[in-house]
Design a protein around this motif. Structure first.
Motif, mmCIF file in Angstrom:
data_model
loop_
_atom_site.group_PDB
_atom_site.id
_atom_site.type_symbol
_atom_site.label_atom_id
_atom_site.label_comp_id
_atom_site.label_asym_id
_atom_site.label_seq_id
_atom_site.Cartn_x
_atom_site.Cartn_y
_atom_site.Cartn_z
ATOM 1 N N LEU A 107 0.808 -1.210 0.000
ATOM 2 C CA LEU A 107 0.000 0.000 0.000
ATOM 3 C C LEU A 107 0.846 1.268 0.000
ATOM 4 O O LEU A 107 0.400 2.313 -0.448
ATOM 5 C CB LEU A 107 -0.912 0.014 1.227
ATOM 6 N N GLY A 108 2.047 1.169 0.533
ATOM 7 C CA GLY A 108 2.905 2.347 0.598
ATOM 8 C C GLY A 108 2.573 3.262 1.756
ATOM 9 O O GLY A 108 3.123 4.360 1.857
ATOM 10 N N VAL A 109 1.675 2.841 2.651
ATOM 11 C CA VAL A 109 1.351 3.594 3.861
ATOM 12 C C VAL A 109 1.346 2.619 5.030
ATOM 13 O O VAL A 109 1.117 1.419 4.848
ATOM 14 C CB VAL A 109 -0.029 4.296 3.751
ATOM 15 N N PRO A 110 1.599 3.105 6.254
ATOM 16 C CA PRO A 110 1.630 2.192 7.402
ATOM 17 C C PRO A 110 0.268 1.529 7.632
ATOM 18 O O PRO A 110 -0.759 2.199 7.688
ATOM 19 C CB PRO A 110 1.988 3.117 8.576
ATOM 20 N N PHE A 135 11.405 0.998 -4.220
ATOM 21 C CA PHE A 135 10.207 0.413 -4.801
ATOM 22 C C PHE A 135 10.612 -0.729 -5.730
ATOM 23 O O PHE A 135 11.211 -0.511 -6.784
ATOM 24 C CB PHE A 135 9.407 1.462 -5.565
ATOM 25 N N GLU A 136 10.286 -1.935 -5.321
ATOM 26 C CA GLU A 136 10.737 -3.139 -6.005
ATOM 27 C C GLU A 136 9.610 -3.779 -6.811
ATOM 28 O O GLU A 136 8.446 -3.801 -6.382
ATOM 29 C CB GLU A 136 11.271 -4.147 -4.987
ATOM 30 N N VAL A 137 9.945 -4.309 -7.980
ATOM 31 C CA VAL A 137 8.987 -5.030 -8.811
ATOM 32 C C VAL A 137 8.752 -6.406 -8.189
ATOM 33 O O VAL A 137 9.669 -7.215 -8.082
ATOM 34 C CB VAL A 137 9.494 -5.182 -10.257
ATOM 35 N N VAL A 138 7.488 -6.676 -7.776
ATOM 36 C CA VAL A 138 7.183 -7.932 -7.089
ATOM 37 C C VAL A 138 6.198 -8.807 -7.865
ATOM 38 O O VAL A 138 6.032 -9.982 -7.549
ATOM 39 C CB VAL A 138 6.633 -7.662 -5.673
ATOM 40 N N GLU A 139 5.522 -8.250 -8.849
ATOM 41 C CA GLU A 139 4.643 -9.025 -9.722
ATOM 42 C C GLU A 139 4.802 -8.488 -11.135
ATOM 43 O O GLU A 139 4.943 -7.276 -11.341
ATOM 44 C CB GLU A 139 3.171 -8.924 -9.303
ATOM 45 N N GLY A 160 12.294 8.134 -5.340
ATOM 46 C CA GLY A 160 12.386 8.406 -3.914
ATOM 47 C C GLY A 160 11.637 9.636 -3.468
ATOM 48 O O GLY A 160 11.356 9.799 -2.279
ATOM 49 N N GLU A 161 11.321 10.515 -4.401
ATOM 50 C CA GLU A 161 10.572 11.726 -4.071
ATOM 51 C C GLU A 161 9.068 11.535 -4.248
ATOM 52 O O GLU A 161 8.293 12.450 -3.989
ATOM 53 C CB GLU A 161 11.040 12.893 -4.955
ATOM 54 N N LEU A 162 8.651 10.363 -4.711
ATOM 55 C CA LEU A 162 7.246 10.096 -4.981
ATOM 56 C C LEU A 162 6.714 9.045 -4.019
ATOM 57 O O LEU A 162 7.461 8.241 -3.481
ATOM 58 C CB LEU A 162 7.058 9.607 -6.422
ATOM 59 N N SER A 163 5.407 9.059 -3.827
ATOM 60 C CA SER A 163 4.771 7.994 -3.058
ATOM 61 C C SER A 163 4.524 6.796 -3.966
ATOM 62 O O SER A 163 4.520 6.916 -5.201
ATOM 63 C CB SER A 163 3.438 8.476 -2.478
ATOM 64 N N LEU A 164 4.321 5.637 -3.366
ATOM 65 C CA LEU A 164 4.013 4.446 -4.144
ATOM 66 C C LEU A 164 2.752 4.660 -4.975
ATOM 67 O O LEU A 164 2.689 4.258 -6.144
ATOM 68 C CB LEU A 164 3.841 3.251 -3.206
ATOM 69 N N ARG A 194 1.565 7.440 -6.238
ATOM 70 C CA ARG A 194 1.796 8.336 -7.375
ATOM 71 C C ARG A 194 2.543 7.621 -8.503
ATOM 72 O O ARG A 194 2.306 7.894 -9.678
ATOM 73 C CB ARG A 194 2.573 9.575 -6.922
ATOM 74 N N ILE A 195 3.433 6.720 -8.135
ATOM 75 C CA ILE A 195 4.150 5.965 -9.169
ATOM 76 C C ILE A 195 3.196 5.035 -9.897
ATOM 77 O O ILE A 195 3.113 5.014 -11.125
ATOM 78 C CB ILE A 195 5.308 5.172 -8.547
ATOM 79 N N VAL A 196 2.461 4.239 -9.127
ATOM 80 C CA VAL A 196 1.587 3.233 -9.725
ATOM 81 C C VAL A 196 0.460 3.883 -10.517
ATOM 82 O O VAL A 196 0.009 3.329 -11.529
ATOM 83 C CB VAL A 196 1.037 2.297 -8.634
ATOM 84 N N LYS A 197 0.018 5.049 -10.099
ATOM 85 C CA LYS A 197 -1.049 5.742 -10.829
ATOM 86 C C LYS A 197 -0.674 5.968 -12.283
ATOM 87 O O LYS A 197 -1.532 5.961 -13.174
ATOM 88 C CB LYS A 197 -1.364 7.070 -10.149
ATOM 89 N N GLN A 198 0.606 6.142 -12.551
ATOM 90 C CA GLN A 198 1.044 6.379 -13.920
ATOM 91 C C GLN A 198 0.876 5.141 -14.802
ATOM 92 O O GLN A 198 0.787 5.248 -16.015
ATOM 93 C CB GLN A 198 2.502 6.842 -13.922
ATOM 94 N N PHE A 199 0.814 3.963 -14.175
ATOM 95 C CA PHE A 199 0.604 2.733 -14.938
ATOM 96 C C PHE A 199 -0.844 2.571 -15.390
ATOM 97 O O PHE A 199 -1.157 1.664 -16.155
ATOM 98 C CB PHE A 199 1.021 1.518 -14.110
ATOM 99 N N TYR A 200 -1.726 3.430 -14.895
ATOM 100 C CA TYR A 200 -3.146 3.384 -15.257
ATOM 101 C C TYR A 200 -3.508 4.466 -16.274
ATOM 102 O O TYR A 200 -4.678 4.739 -16.489
ATOM 103 C CB TYR A 200 -4.010 3.547 -14.006
#
Length: 435
Positions: free
Chosen positions: A127-130, A363-367, A394-398, A400-406
């Motif tokens: 999730l990228g959040v606690p 941020f690691e590729v896991v799937e 490193g300056e972005l949240s998880l 925000r990164i994944v949103k670009q894949f959509y």
């Protein structure tokens, strides 16, 4: 993102008295909406944590307990085994009673918690959040809970003091319960056929709709589908087919060309124990409504919100990331005060640059979906994303990164990745399986 939390735990034990809120008509609780999931602040035995609010679970669970053991002062009790979604084995846990849990101004002085010791079972990296745990039925059962997805808050009402407002655009649905989990009636249209379905309300899943394949009812994927990673559950990864249904209808509200997932039968063997269940209604549809949840009277009130007309999209890159620790980053800093600069064209170049060393999330590729644009371009499991489209990861949240894949089909993605200490640049374009 895709579905990240898919526990669906079922344990038959006697209910506790539960949460109370003394002397108040209602109280607001703000939450974070992360990948269509509700993350609420929860205090356990005086320690501030974050839990997923999930209508799809009937017991409260704490994960990765070893990191919290000393501060939480949990009273250990009997050992049990939990079974949820995924293809792995049952998870060992301890059942603990007598815990003090607060959510906003509601409190339970005798909360039962199920403690999972496995340090590998943590949903925060996805999730990228606690996220330290999950709570559902225990919180909902004693209140009327307003969930305002559009403004990211809950309002908890004392049912004895609650007086509903007139809402001409709202729809009221009846809820039924099985093992303290809420179900509702809806309808899907597949290949032109309208099919009634009974769905678990699952605010702990970030997909739109899950259906359990049933040939005799016509609940099957369309001719256009693809195999994919669907999410991560209590017992491991869940895989299946992604497709579209012609329409999904609930209480007169209709969504056309809706995302649907058909999980593999092995991953959902526990969920299929309830024979009348046809699937789950999850966060990517739930978030399109503001709602009142009334367990005691078996009612759900829906009103569409600003997300209602959002397009249903899939991950068009085909890779999933998780935040896997941190990485050491060395950044060159331009020393403007030293005067040691030379002009080269339109650029200033430092003759005595300074360097700043810091820690950034990794941020690691896991799937990785087979045949996806990312895989064809050369991405492999274990790659660490350093940059995306020229921006430091490193300056972005998880999110925000994944949103670009959509993004839209044809959008170019430029990745700088680290693979075994060496950097590689990878280019690909997003592709839709349904355009």
């Amino acid at each position: 993102m895709l579905v990240f939390f898919l526990v669906g735990v079922s344990i038959n034990v006697q209910a506790q008295d539960g949460f109370v809120m003394h002397g108040k008509r209602s109280k607001k609780i703000h939450f974070k909406l992360s990948n269509n999931l509700i993350v609420v602040p929860v205090e356990v035995n005086g320690v501030e944590l974050s839990f997923l609010l999930d209508t799809g679970v009937n017991k409260s669970i704490i994960f990765n307990f070893l990191n919290l053991k000393d501060s939480l002062q949990i009273k250990e009790s009997e050992k049990i085994f939990l079974r949820g979604l995924g293809e792995g084995v049952q998870v060992e846990a301890l059942r603990s009673q007598g815990n003090v849990v607060r959510i906003g101004e509601t409190v339970n002085l005798n909360q039962e918690l199920f403690i999972v010791y496995d340090t590998n079972l943590s949903f925060a990296p996805r999730l990228g959040v606690p996220v330290h745990g999950i709570i559902g039925y225990d919180f909902f059962k004693n209140f009327i809970v307003e969930i305002n997805y559009s403004r990211s808050f809950l309002r908890v009402y004392n049912p004895n003091l609650f007086s509903p407002k007139i809402c001409r655009t709202c729809k009221v649905l009846d809820l039924t319960f099985y093992k303290n989990k809420p179900y509702l009636k809806a309808q899907v249209t597949i290949s032109g056929k309208k099919i009634p379905v009974n769905l678990l309300i699952d605010s702990g899943g970030s997909d739109a709709l899950w259906l359990f394949k049933e040939d005799r009812l016509g609940i099957v994927p369309s001719n256009i589908f693809f195999e994919d990673f669907l999410g991560y559950g209590l017992n491991g990864s869940v895989y299946g087919k992604r497709s579209k249904v012609d329409a999904f209808t609930i209480a007169g509200f209709q969504f056309k060309n809706t995302n649907v997932s058909f999980p593999d039968s092995l991953s959902i063997s526990n969920a299929r124990q309830y024979k009348n269940r046809n699937g789950s209604l999850a966060g990517n549809i739930l978030k399109r409504f503001n709602m009142f949840v009334d367990y005691s009277n078996g009612k759900l009130i829906l009103k569409k919100n600003k997300y209602f007309n959002e397009e249903f999209r899939y991950n068009r890159a085909g890779l999933e990331l998780e935040q896997n620790g941190v990485m050491l980053v060395v950044e060159e800093q331009l020393n403007l005060r030293s005067g040691q600069l030379i002009k080269f064209g339109n650029q200033n170049i430092a003759t005595n640059p300074e360097y700043e060393i810091g820690l950034k999330p990794a941020f690691e590729v896991v799937e990785l979906r087979k045949g996806s644009p990312a895989e064809r371009a050369g991405v492999i499991l274990g790659d660490v994303i350093l940059e995306i489209n020229g921006k430091s990861a490193g300056e972005l949240s998880l999110q925000r990164i994944v949103k670009q894949f959509y993004g839209k089909s044809g959008k170019q993605i430029k990745l700088l990745i680290d693979r075994a200490g060496k950097q590689h640049e990878i280019l690909f374009k997003l592709e839709s399986m349904f355009d």
